[in-house]
Motif scaffolding. Structure first.
Motif, mmCIF file in Angstrom:
data_model
loop_
_atom_site.group_PDB
_atom_site.id
_atom_site.type_symbol
_atom_site.label_atom_id
_atom_site.label_comp_id
_atom_site.label_asym_id
_atom_site.label_seq_id
_atom_site.Cartn_x
_atom_site.Cartn_y
_atom_site.Cartn_z
ATOM 1 N N ILE A 16 0.965 -1.354 -0.149
ATOM 2 C CA ILE A 16 0.008 0.152 0.140
ATOM 3 C C ILE A 16 0.910 1.249 0.160
ATOM 4 C CG2 ILE A 16 -1.631 0.739 0.668
ATOM 5 C CD1 ILE A 16 -2.820 -1.637 2.041
ATOM 6 N N TYR A 87 -0.940 4.712 6.646
ATOM 7 C CA TYR A 87 0.050 5.163 6.034
ATOM 8 C C TYR A 87 1.047 4.933 6.508
ATOM 9 C CZ TYR A 87 -2.449 5.044 1.510
ATOM 10 O OH TYR A 87 -3.851 5.011 -0.192
ATOM 11 N N HIS A 218 -1.686 -6.711 2.671
ATOM 12 C CA HIS A 218 -1.079 -5.760 1.245
ATOM 13 C C HIS A 218 -1.430 -5.852 0.267
ATOM 14 C CE1 HIS A 218 1.790 -2.395 3.686
ATOM 15 N NE2 HIS A 218 1.740 -3.371 4.144
ATOM 16 N N TYR A 221 -5.865 -5.268 -0.629
ATOM 17 C CA TYR A 221 -6.587 -4.404 -0.808
ATOM 18 C C TYR A 221 -5.798 -4.309 -1.864
ATOM 19 C CZ TYR A 221 -8.214 -3.073 3.589
ATOM 20 O OH TYR A 221 -8.663 -3.148 5.529
ATOM 21 N N TYR A 257 -7.512 3.309 -0.087
ATOM 22 C CA TYR A 257 -6.413 3.297 -1.382
ATOM 23 C C TYR A 257 -7.143 2.936 -2.905
ATOM 24 C CZ TYR A 257 -4.962 1.616 3.675
ATOM 25 O OH TYR A 257 -5.391 0.606 5.012
#
Length: 653
Positions: A16, A87, A218, A221, A257
């Protein structure tokens, strides 16, 4: 087995943070965040600014000792700092463990302790004080990072419990001192994060039992992000999403995202219809997500506004909506937007709809210009589409938005699939389904008996069964609960959603109920309560319905009335009452609800005799989150029956 959307183009992002880094380098000046200041004006933060904040915060969190694999609590509602924190933690390879401010202290303490969090972010004093009620339940927690400044009394209490309090603003200010070398080290660290590394542990508020920690990677997503350009085909770079849902919930989180992938931005608002509408007119968003109850509230609010106007305006509006619904139904047939669960040539739909479509078109154009255009302007005037998720969208609500020309889509998913399984195509949305399954999934509908899988052999389109999905979005498993993981995911990777559904001949998915919610009457009849509840919830006088009757002779309903509309009805019909509770007991209101139930739960609507509501009780208070409903607005049936034991017993005397 079916794979519906065409395969999305795969990108090279293995995690991400690299997705954010790449997008920020491509569109540094585009808006990523828009936040209202104290004067009510939206302040915009560009991609380059937010990315800088993320790197600086990562640097400061690293100095605090947070490293790859650490679990960090995130007890806060949606706000600018949440995105930066998320993040920043993922950039370090850490795992965030989020929860909203509506959570109870016992729940928050359980989550932080079970996930072994030594550091946690808190939105404000109130959230930290929930922990400090019984700090011995979180013995590992050593640092509390506060978004809003903590009061001296709270800091003193925390220190006594061995918890250091740190202000987020301090970390922001100190982060500016990052050197170029440190910056490059942080970015180099992104490359060490594998796609299969866990990004977050989201504890479900599930409708039964203790919360379960869903481990999402990760890649879970990223798989959705790769599908986003296909699914959200109407979205353009620079589009703004109005964000109102709890960000810890996986539905809103996934779009955090996906929108970055599509080079869009976020404007922060509240899930209150009046506030949301006001913010829409300030920021003019193109997209937003919402739960079904929010859309119902918006529609009801518009009708309440019209009721305050003169009789002529009411007549024009009500008949315009009727005309709009008829026109849209005809348009669906002509334009191939009817979902087929029985196989027949689409030509018949066109023949059936073409004449009313032609006849209604000029009248629709008139009411669209005179009535609907001004209604759509209330949503900021630039909305391309909105997505409803987190529960079933009422058909009456959906019909209303279609009638006024508002593109309201429906999606479907579960936390364990990160969460979006399907969503209607924004360019060609068909009603009566939850859309095409994401290209990162396969899906099959399998026979079931008493809510359990009877066979793994897929059923043909149009046949109802259990929905099973398999693919890159399926969770890594429940944290420290392999037994629960094995119970829901089989040896081949298929996850049992627990939902009953069917596939259309157009390869779209429809959800018809919950397998485990099935009510079995004494006569052996199987009843799907969700179907009846959806029908009754379409009444303007109903806020929520709970259908009950397990092991009884008949089904009954606990109904939370829409207080505003019930009181308006009483005033319009000169019904005298001392209190709202006494009003609900009057013969007039009891007869009103009996009529509303019979109008929607009958043979003409497709309900069997055993599915008719025999008795009902009206509850005077709305359901509360973490009491009768969870954060996703789902009914916690076991708790409702416990809370309303007396009312339940009366229904089956």
């Amino acid at each position: 087995m079916f794979e519906f959307f065409e395969k999305a183009e795969k990108k090279t992002y293995k995690n991400i943070p690299l997705l954010l880094k790449h997008t920020a380098s491509e569109i540094p000046d585009f808006t990523l965040q828009a936040v209202k200041n104290k004067r009510g004006i939206f302040v915009r933060y560009s991609y380059s600014q937010v990315y800088q904040h993320v790197i600086e915060m990562s640097y400061m969190l690293k100095k605090l000792g947070i490293k790859k694999g650490d679990h960090v609590g995130l007890m806060s509602d949606n706000r600018r700092e949440w995105l930066v924190t998320d993040y920043a933690l993922l950039t370090l390879g850490a795992v965030d463990v989020p929860r909203g401010c509506d959570s109870m202290g016992v729940e928050m303490r359980f989550i932080l302790n079970f996930a072994e969090c030594e550091v946690s972010f808190f939105e404000n004093d109130r959230q930290l004080l929930k922990i400090l009620e019984n700090p011995e339940e979180v013995p590992l927690l050593k640092k509390a990072i506060m978004y809003d400044h903590a009061e001296p009394e709270t800091i003193e209490l925390a220190n006594k419990a061995g918890i250091e309090v740190i202000n987020y603003s301090y970390l922001e200010a100190e982060g500016i001192s990052i050197t170029k070398e440190d910056w490059l080290n942080i970015e180099d660290g992104m490359e060490s994060i594998d796609s299969n590394d866990v990004a977050t542990i989201i504890f479900t508020s599930g409708t039964t039992g203790t919360p379960k920690g869903v481990q999402l990677t990760h890649d879970n997503y990223i798989a959705q992000c790769e599908a986003a350009p296909v699914v959200l085909g109407l979205m353009q770079p620079g589009d703004i999403w109005l964000t109102v849902l709890p960000i810890w919930h996986s539905f809103e989180r996934a779009f955090l995202y996906m929108v970055v992938m599509l080079k869009g931005g976020f404007a922060y608002s509240k899930p209150v219809a009046s506030v949301m509408i006001q913010d829409m007119n300030l920021i003019h968003p193109q997209w937003m997500n919402g739960v079904p109850r929010l859309w119902e509230s918006v529609a009801q609010g518009l009708f309440r506004e019209i009721k305050k106007q003169d009789k002529i305006s009411q007549f024009i509006f009500n008949n315009s909506v009727i005309l709009g619904k008829l026109y849209y139904k005809a348009k669906e047939r002509v334009c191939g937007l009817v979902c087929h669960y029985k196989k027949y040539p689409r030509f018949f739909d066109v023949m059936y709809g073409i004449i009313p479509f032609i006849l209604l078109w000029p009248f629709f154009r008139i009411v669209d210009l005179l009535v609907f255009k001004s209604i759509r302007a209330k949503f900021g005037g630039k909305m391309r589409a909105a997505i409803s998720g987190g529960g079933a969208l009422q058909s009456g609500t959906e019909d209303f938005f279609h009638a006024i020309g508002f593109n309201l889509l429906e999606g479907y998913g579960m936390t364990e699939t990160a969460p979006v399984i399907s969503v209607r195509n924004s360019k060609k949305p068909r009603s009566n389904n939850v859309g095409y399954v994401f290209p990162s999934f396969e899906v099959k509908i399998c026979p079931e008996k008493d809510g359990k899988l009877a066979s793994s052999t897929p059923l043909k389109p149009g046949k109802k069964g259990l929905v099973l999905v398999k693919g890159r979005q399926v969770m890594k498993g429940y944290y420290k609960r392999q037994d629960l993981t094995d119970a829901i995911i089989d040896s081949e990777g298929w996850i049992n959603t627990g939902d009953l559904g069917m596939i259309s001949w157009d390869k779209e998915l429809k959800i018809v109920g919950r397998a485990k919610d099935t009510i079995v009457l004494l006569g052996g009849e199987n009843i799907e309560p969700a179907v009846i509840e959806r029908a009754l919830n379409e009444s303007p006088y109903v806020e929520r319905t709970v259908v009950v009757g397990q092991d009884q002779k008949y089904v009954a309903a606990m109904i939370v009335p829409d207080q505003t509309n019930v009181i308006n009805f009483a005033e319009e019909n000169n019904i005298f009452y001392d209190s709202y509770e006494s009003l609900l007991e009057t013969n007039e209101i009891q007869n009103l609800f009996r009529s509303e139930i019979d109008l929607r739960d009958n043979a003409e609507k497709g309900f069997r005799t055993c599915e008719r509501i025999f008795k009902f009780v009206l509850l005077s208070k709305s359901f509360e989150v973490n009491k009768e409903i969870n954060a996703k607005q789902e009914l916690m049936r076991h708790k409702i029956v416990q809370i309303y034991k007396k009312e339940y017993k009366k229904l089956f005397k």
